[in-house]
Design an enzyme around this catalytic site. Sequence first.
Site, PDB file in Angstrom:
ATOM      1  N   ASP A  27      -8.025  -7.481  13.294  1.00  8.75           N
ATOM      2  CA  ASP A  27      -7.658  -8.814  13.769  1.00  8.75           C
ATOM      3  C   ASP A  27      -8.577  -9.274  14.895  1.00  8.75           C
ATOM      4  O   ASP A  27      -9.050 -10.412  14.910  1.00  8.75           O
ATOM      5  CB  ASP A  27      -6.193  -8.821  14.216  1.00  8.75           C
ATOM      6  CG  ASP A  27      -5.844  -7.623  15.080  1.00  8.75           C
ATOM      7  OD1 ASP A  27      -6.761  -6.845  15.436  1.00  8.75           O
ATOM      8  OD2 ASP A  27      -4.661  -7.441  15.400  1.00  8.75           O
TER       9      ASP A  27
ATOM     10  N   ASP B 113       0.824  -1.213   0.000  1.00 15.75           N
ATOM     11  CA  ASP B 113       0.000   0.000   0.000  1.00 15.75           C
ATOM     12  C   ASP B 113       0.857   1.262   0.000  1.00 15.75           C
ATOM     13  O   ASP B 113       0.365   2.343   0.347  1.00 15.75           O
ATOM     14  CB  ASP B 113      -0.915   0.011   1.229  1.00 15.75           C
ATOM     15  CG  ASP B 113      -2.270  -0.619   0.924  1.00 15.75           C
ATOM     16  OD1 ASP B 113      -2.471  -1.044  -0.231  1.00 15.75           O
ATOM     17  OD2 ASP B 113      -3.124  -0.688   1.818  1.00 15.75           O
TER      18      ASP B 113
END
Length: 693
Positions: free
Chosen positions: A420, A267
């Site tokens: 997560d 990214d």
Amino acid sequence: MAPRLDFSNFWAKDTNKGTPVVVTMENPNFSVVEIDGPDAAFRPVDKSRGKNAKQVTWVLLLKVHRAVSCISWLATIFWALLGTIKKRLIYREGVAMESGKLGKQKLLFTVIRVFLVTSLAILAFEVVAYFKGWHYFRNPSLHIPGTSDIQSLLHMVYVAWLMFRADYIAPAIQALSKFCVVLFLIQSMDRMILSVGCLWIKFKKIKPRIDWDSLKSDDVEKSGYEYPMVLIQIPMCNEKEVYEQSISAVCQIDWPKERLLIQVLDDSDDESIQWLIKTEVANWSQRGINIIYQHRVVRTGYKAGNLKSAMSCDYVKDYEFVAIFDADFQPNPDFLKQTVPHFKDNPELGLVQARWAFVNKDENLLTRLQNVNLCFHFEVEQQVNGVFLNFFGFNGTAGVWRIKALEESGGWLERTTVEDMDIAVRAHLNGWKFIYLNDVKVLCEVPESYEAYRKQQHRWHSGPMQLFRLCLPAIISSKITAWKKANLILLFFLLRKLILPFYSFTLFCIILPLTMFVPEAELPAWVICYVPVFMSFLNILPSPKSFPFIVPYLLFENTMSVTKFNAMVSGLFQLGSSYEWVITKKTGRSSESDLLAAAERESKMVNQLQVHRGASESELSELNRIMEQKEVAPKPIKKANKIYRKELALAFLLLTASVRSLLSAQGVHFYFLLFQGVTFLLVGLDLIGEQMS
């Protein structure tokens, strides 16, 4: 002879300074007066001559000049301080903040300002009372003076403040302190139960086991049948310092090449870093490694958006498991062989999580203190929850997921900064089980600068509160058992994510310092000393080499509660930068043995390297240019860590308040109050400035 103008009492300390001046008087006109003995105003001075009127004038002018210079210096400092506050609070210089966020934080700023002003006002009364000798709290029995004892209006105001403090402020503080002490004891019991569970696991030698015989076959066909298809993802963003070592470590994992695919999910918005990563991927691809490079033009959703985009590729359906490693993680070659076999004959297993190990844990005091917390987290919390509950929070990296579990749980969502933990909670609600492997360690880094660590902790503590708000209805309406719901709501979210930063900040950073102003509400010694020290010993047990740092660790944890409490509140009520994702800065460190082993493997692979003919001339020229820039680039200079006044001052403030509460030394009470005022000023101003920025 003219009489001497001897101002000995006033000028005695200046008689040896300057050059003597002799004044000759023409046509003197005076009279002589005989004095029998020395007067108080004309006391004789030895070893010096007296000063005449002209000397008195010059000395006075000199002292006035010094006083004016001192006042000017103080005024300059005060004006600079006001200018800094004006820039940070009024003009918001250098601060980019949306109007909506500013409006939401207005109440918090008001509370901070009121608290600071009130503390300074109380300090002023205490200082005046000390100099006036109004020590009414030297003994438990309070004596309020009668009307005849009132000497001034200020004295009367101070007595009124004492009565108001004893009747109204002290009971409120005592009630709040009792509530926080109850929360403190509950959280301490939770820590003790986790520690006992860890000892039981070690005593019984409980750990997940696999059948190693199925992995020892040399038959290629059989190994192709035994080894499942595994996808490895390495999400990164502007990771110039660590991309090379992470890609290198992952590409050297021992697994059949035809059963493995590596995705480098970049990214980065810096084109030079993009070309460096592309070059590294191309080099490993030339060596026969199945590795591909994927770049997103628009970085939406941060890490969750990156992983979601990678999982949407068509070829992912051919793979059964996916392993995730952040850019600074360096797995061992046998990582997949130690984790993937646990899924065999266990269809309910959705996640296998490995432990983190830190290559820079001894770099400085900050990394040592972080190692204490993280060792307790992995050794105790994750291991106990994995063995007894089959559920824990996914750490975001160094884990292997069953792709079916990810898909059935809704995949990666971009709604919080803790994607997560989000996917772990949703998988648990869908009935998937987790396994934690404490013996499988993956090397990584901890932040070496306090700035990076504080931003990391802000994200780690604001995200769970965001997730709690979003997941609470789903938890209540889920089909899991009632005790699992209670564990998720009461223990996983409320106790360990909300109550812990709340009571730590309120009890040790608010109530404890306030007891210096309100001695009626002093905390007992077991609350401020014995229990915290005992709990600190429990936290340090998983990392026994950190025992010499128990005192800095105790102060460090209480000081960091300011940042954690702020993050918790911002995440719970969607204030400020609760959805801000700041990438943790890395330095690209590796252990010495890993560097030697990597160099040896690198040399072997270079000997087998074949020239790649598929690149165009423009691509080759661009790669050569990037490599030349990489070679001539100067070595980065390690910057010294900043000293954060707020945290440092608050740490000494807590230490001072604790010592005062333990010793109750009224003779040095004034010095504690003076130190309290200075630290409150530093803490308040810096805290307000931090909130605005």
